[in-house]
Design a protein around this motif. Structure first.
Motif, PDB file in Angstrom:
ATOM      1  N   SER A   1       0.825  -1.207   0.000  1.00  0.00           N
ATOM      2  CA  SER A   1       0.000   0.000   0.000  1.00  0.00           C
ATOM      3  C   SER A   1       0.859   1.257   0.000  1.00  0.00           C
ATOM      4  O   SER A   1       0.431   2.283  -0.519  1.00  0.00           O
ATOM      5  N   VAL A   2       2.054   1.182   0.555  1.00  0.00           N
ATOM      6  CA  VAL A   2       2.915   2.365   0.470  1.00  0.00           C
ATOM      7  C   VAL A   2       3.343   2.607  -0.976  1.00  0.00           C
ATOM      8  O   VAL A   2       3.404   3.753  -1.428  1.00  0.00           O
ATOM      9  N   ILE A   3       3.597   1.515  -1.691  1.00  0.00           N
ATOM     10  CA  ILE A   3       3.930   1.688  -3.105  1.00  0.00           C
ATOM     11  C   ILE A   3       2.759   2.354  -3.828  1.00  0.00           C
ATOM     12  O   ILE A   3       2.924   3.314  -4.579  1.00  0.00           O
TER      13      ILE A   3
ATOM     14  N   ALA B   1      -5.146  -0.421   4.690  1.00  0.00           N
ATOM     15  CA  ALA B   1      -6.082   0.692   4.858  1.00  0.00           C
ATOM     16  C   ALA B   1      -5.436   1.836   5.619  1.00  0.00           C
ATOM     17  O   ALA B   1      -5.735   3.010   5.373  1.00  0.00           O
ATOM     18  N   THR B   2      -4.550   1.504   6.532  1.00  0.00           N
ATOM     19  CA  THR B   2      -3.883   2.552   7.301  1.00  0.00           C
ATOM     20  C   THR B   2      -3.072   3.461   6.389  1.00  0.00           C
ATOM     21  O   THR B   2      -3.120   4.681   6.507  1.00  0.00           O
ATOM     22  N   SER B   3      -2.344   2.867   5.444  1.00  0.00           N
ATOM     23  CA  SER B   3      -1.628   3.717   4.491  1.00  0.00           C
ATOM     24  C   SER B   3      -2.616   4.463   3.614  1.00  0.00           C
ATOM     25  O   SER B   3      -2.411   5.628   3.292  1.00  0.00           O
ATOM     26  N   GLY B   4      -3.708   3.775   3.242  1.00  0.00           N
ATOM     27  CA  GLY B   4      -4.712   4.422   2.399  1.00  0.00           C
ATOM     28  C   GLY B   4      -5.248   5.685   3.046  1.00  0.00           C
ATOM     29  O   GLY B   4      -5.491   6.687   2.377  1.00  0.00           O
ATOM     30  N   ALA B   5      -5.407   5.632   4.371  1.00  0.00           N
ATOM     31  CA  ALA B   5      -5.975   6.774   5.078  1.00  0.00           C
ATOM     32  C   ALA B   5      -5.101   8.010   4.966  1.00  0.00           C
ATOM     33  O   ALA B   5      -5.554   9.127   5.206  1.00  0.00           O
TER      34      ALA B   5
END
Lengths: 498, 152, 335
Positions: free
Chosen positions: A124-126, A311-315
């Motif tokens: 998700s960071v990517i 989801a945490t990175s998405g936020a």
């Protein structure tokens, strides 16, 4: 400033000596606080804010981001070992993590959770790095009708969350939904089912229900079985070994949920909890062996753990690129930015590329640290389960009590916890599944609000739900996924008759 | 005649649903919302009644194994009740006695009651664990837990 | 088994008994004497960690101690629940104590008026107001309205076409600040369409076109205005605010709508606090408000200075309550 240049600046910040050090401090503190009862990312960030005063804003924020995803990472431990989820994002983790730990595979369960979290976090960071600027429009694409449809889609999965009687699953869900209606109704300010008690005005906190229905109900079972002093295969408890087959099994859920979790995280208001539930449900639906779910399935553990970290990175998308906090946690995170004199929003990327990209780049390191920090600790942490049953029972109760007390600092919630413990135990004996209860409790409240917001906006016309393409398509998916099992059921019946 | 356990449960559920509905019908109305605060609760109440009726007439009877699982020995029920009372007292005394003291007393006696024989270990855990939690919360994280009658 | 349970009960009983007998609080009621705190002071934030009340309380406690304004330790305790009602009930139980303060803002007027708390500001001793914030009404950058009067004209003509969003429920701050200004502009307040977005995504709903107007605090709008996504039609302050971008926001007043709404924030003590103690705190809060350290804190959080002493504060609160009560009565929401 081109964004390639910006990304490079970000990496420079993140990979500097100080950068690495502060990421390390952040994730360490985050995991530690996340493991403590009742303290999730919100409290972790809130207690760290005063410490950042006077620090260099970039480094401080890199650290705070570490605290945030570190706390999510650490939260799964108590879910897996004690069936006592400390934060809402890790409830679904308990569904399969706890049974797995009880089979003497605690080390493996924690390792699977750590690896899935790592993968979810890193992928998700990517995505965040590649898509953050572009996704800011997705973050605001959902209006109330689309939120309603999303929650509806999640709720239609209730029947798939349980084995056995569909009627009982639905009854669980309806009661969970009823509990969600307690408190002040946000749309009208009307008090519902509060009996004039100030403690009920804001509704019942999620943790009270999760710890009651899961942790305390489990404590009751443990009390009854307190004579079997040990769990199976105790000697292998701390073993991390994951077989090749299991890795293969994890691959599918990890890939899918990294993307899905990230997307759900981008939507303000959805967040890690919904991502973990939807992740669990979708994997169960597409699995060839759905009957394994809930009994210690590798997929069932990998899916929610990947999803909640993704989801945490998405936020961070709405937070960084729009300045919109999508959840209580990101709202406190926004506070941390403001204290340091940094205003997240559309201008952050151009005004402070070193902060914008620095935070994102630091997440790569942070995720690696989390994995490296946690894996060696697993053999020790999983020994918790070797604590003799009587003592373990007392400690789990204490854990739940502090956890709930730390929400409002109020004993009223503790009596409620006890009540839900009793309800949870009765539900177990009479075979009413708890997951539909908790799912309806989480989604139901939001669904009702979104439904009524939509109708206020449309002056009462239901057409609003089919005029918006996102809402319409989600409703169709939800409807189909609800009908599909029914159709299959009917067809099977017909076959039987023939 | 209430034969199966499902039928008994469904009666309880109907009573719950009716109580909930009675409260739902007393909700005050709000003039500015097309869907008022009482609509959903009314729907849920009715739905629960329907589902409870469904449960009443549902055919799936318990298997013997399930019935066995439900049968809890009297002794265990007593144990559950005693622990319940312990927890209740623990909560009741938490703010008076303070976190450390009430937790220590709770852990020690609850473990003892449940059959933990190593009294020294028990006492040590009962004292050190709450102390560790207390210091972590109040000193490290600056989140205050009830101090109670202890002077620190 | 029974024996153990018996011992347990006995121990509890003994400790309880000693706990109760220990509880002999002596209250000094000599108002001529100088009063000084002799034990740690507790400030209650009637909300969870991280919110506005919590931040104000923690910052005040920090500066009090670090700048040496008050020597005694000051601890911040969170008593969340009921939009503040749980914390207020707790303080109401500490009558006459000079060591239990709490932080509050307009909800202490609004929540009781909505029938959600049996305690209102009259049940406490106002000590000092410290800061103020103001409401802002924002629309999308491409909206057809350029000032509040345009918007209100359209609301009079076609109230069904305009939806206002806020974070708190009807009858609370975001709603009331809008209704108050709209009423002064002659809009029929009963026809205002208001939706609540409790998850704090009101801004999203504005940006994606689900709603037309966002009623919020001034500081929440600044970044989006700078980025050219939204425009602020009016703020509820008396005069324009200072600061980059902020000073561009027109007040409702300068647009000919003669009313304001202040989101004040200050400190209270329990009822019947000793007058010497009230005097002590009044002075200390004044000192705090004038200190350089607190000025830095205000700047950091974008708060405006608004000091009031105890008696001014009380009068201000009484007036506010009258105003808001009449508004709620007109809406039919008063309880």
């Amino acid at each position: 400033m081109g964004s390639i240049e910006g990304v490079l600046t970000g990496f420079q910040v993140a990979f500097s000596m100080e950068g690495i050090l502060f990421v390390l401090i952040g994730v360490f503190v985050g995991t530690f606080i996340g493991m403590l009862p009742g303290l999730g990312p919100i409290s972790a960030i809130a207690v760290m804010i005063p410490i950042t005063f006077g620090m260099d804003p970039t480094l401080a924020l890199v650290m705070m981001a570490g605290v945030y995803y570190g706390a999510i990472f650490g939260g799964s431990t108590s879910s897996i070992l004690l069936n006592a989820p400390g934060v809402s994002g890790t409830v679904a983790t308990a569904f399969d993590g706890y049974p797995m730990a009880q089979q003497g595979k605690a080390g493996k369960a924690l390792a699977i959770a750590a690896i899935s979290s790592f993968v979810g976090g890193t992928v998700s960071v990517i995505l965040l790095m590649l898509l953050a600027p572009a996704l800011s429009s997705v973050a605001i694409a959902f209006g109330p009708p689309a939120y309603f449809a999303l929650m509806f889609m999640g709720l239609t999965a209730i029947t798939s969350l349980s084995e056995g009687s569909t009627v009982k699953a639905l009854i669980s869900a309806v009661i969970g939904f009823m509990v969600a209606t307690i408190g002040i109704d946000a749309q009208t300010g009307t008090q519902r089912f509060t009996f004039g008690n100030a403690n009920l005005l804001e509704g019942i906190d999620f943790l009270v229900i999760a710890l009651g229905l899961f942790a305390l109900a489990e404590v009751c079972t443990l009390i009854i079985n307190r004579k079997d002093l040990s769990i199976d295969n105790a000697h292998k408890l701390g073993s991390l070994r994951i077989t090749k087959n299991e890795l293969k099994e994890m691959r599918g859920p990890m890939t899918r949920q990294s993307f899905l979790g990230f997307l759900l995280g981008v939507l303000p208001g959805a967040g890690a909890t919904i991502a973990s539930f939807i992740g669990y449900i979708t994997e169960k639906k597409i699995s060839k062996k759905p009957e394994e779910f809930g009994k210690g399935s590798v997929k069932g553990l990998a899916a929610p753990e990947t999803a909640n970290n993704a989801a945490t990175s998405g936020a961070f998308v709405p937070l960084l690129s729009l300045g919109i906090p999508g959840s209580g946690t990101t709202a406190v995170m926004l506070g941390a930015f403001l204290v340091l004199g940094v205003q997240p929003g559309p201008l952050l990327m151009t005004d402070h590329p070193e902060i914008f990209w620095g935070i994102i780049a630091s997440m790569y390191i942070g995720n690696v640290f989390l994995l490296v920090l946690n894996l060696p600790l697993i053999p020790y942490i999983s020994k918790i389960l070797k604590i003799p049953r009587p003592l373990l029972i007392s400690l789990v109760i204490m854990f739940s009590v502090i956890g709930v007390y730390a929400i409002n600092f109020n004993t009223f919630d503790l009596y409620l916890l006890l009540l839900f413990g009793v309800i949870g135990f009765l539900m177990r004996i009479f075979r009413f599944p708890a997951p539909p209860f908790i799912l309806a409790f989480i989604l139901g409240g939001m669904m009702e609000q979104a439904f009524r917001q939509s109708l206020t906006i449309s002056n009462g016309s239901l057409a609003i739900f089919i005029q918006e393409p996102i809402a319409l398509s989600l409703l169709i998916v939800g409807f189909l996924s609800f009908m599909f099992p029914l159709v299959r059921l009917l067809r099977n019946r017909k076959k039987e008759r023939v | 005649m209430l034969k199966s356990i499902n039928q008994k449960i469904s009666i309880v559920l109907i009573v719950v649903a009716v109580g909930y509905l009675l409260l739902a019908f007393q909700l005050p109305s709000f003039p500015y919302s097309p869907v008022d605060a009482d609509v959903l609760p009314k729907g849920l109440g009715v739905l629960l009644i329907l589902l409870a009726i469904g449960l009443y007439f549902s055919k799936d009877t318990e298997t013997e194994a399930e019935k066995e699982q439900r049968r809890i020995p009297k002794k265990d029920i007593a144990a559950l009740l005693v622990v319940f009372v312990f927890v209740f007292l623990y909560i009741f005394c938490l703010e008076w006695l303070g976190f450390v003291l009430s937790t220590a007393i709770f852990i020690f006696f609850c473990s003892l009651y449940l059959g933990y024989k190593k009294h020294m270990t028990n006492a040590l855990v009962a004292i050190l664990f709450p102390l560790f939690m207390y210091v972590t919360f109040t000193e490290l994280l600056k989140i205050s837990l009830p101090q109670g009658i202890l002077p620190f | 088994m029974k024996k153990i349970a018996g011992i347990f009960l006995f121990v509890i009983f003994i400790v309880l008994a000693s706990a109760c007998s220990d509880d002999t609080s002596s209250s000094d009621k000599d108002s001529n004497k100088e009063w000084k705190p002799e034990k740690p002071i507790e400030i209650v934030a009637p909300a969870g960690a991280g919110g506005g009340w919590d931040t104000t309380a923690r910052m005040a406690a920090k500066v009090f101690n670090e700048a040496g304004i008050i020597e005694e330790d000051i601890g911040v305790v969170n008593k969340a629940g009921g939009g503040g009602a749980v914390g207020w009930a707790y303080i109401a139980g500490q009558k006459e104590s000079a060591y239990n303060l709490f932080v509050s803002s307009p909800p202490i007027i609004l929540v009781p008026l909505n029938g959600q708390s049996e305690y209102g500001h009259e049940d406490f001793t106002p000590l000092a107001n410290m800061i103020a914030d103001y409401g802002a009404f924002a629309v999308r950058e491409d909206a057809k309205w350029d000032n509040l009067n345009d918007l209100f004209e359209d609301m009079k003509k076609d109230p069904e076409s305009i939806t206002v969003v806020g974070t708190s429920s009807p009858g609370s701050m975001d709603h009331i600040q809008f209704v108050k200004i709209a009423k002064a502009a002659g809009v029929d307040v009963k026809k205002i369409k208001y939706v609540t977005d409790p998850d704090g995504v009101g801004l999203t709903q504005l940006l994606n076109g689900s709603v037309e107007v966002f009623s919020t605090g001034v500081s929440e709008t600044v970044e989006q205005v700078k980025a050219g996504k939204i425009k602020v039609l009016g703020i509820t302050a008396e005069e324009r605010l200072e600061g980059e971008t902020l000073s561009d926001f027109p007040t409702a007043k300068e647009q000919g709508i003669d009313t304001t709404f202040v989101n004040w924030r200050g400190f209270f003590g329990p009822a019947d606090m000793d007058s010497a103690a009230v005097k002590y705190y009044e002075e200390k809060f004044k000192e705090l408000s004038d200190s350089k350290e607190f000025a830095d804190v205000r700047k950091k959080y974008g708060w405006n200075e608004m000091y009031m002493n105890s008696s001014d504060y009380k009068q201000f609160l009484d007036e506010q309550k009258e105003d808001i009560k009449s508004l709620l009565d007109e809406l039919g929401l008063g309880k």
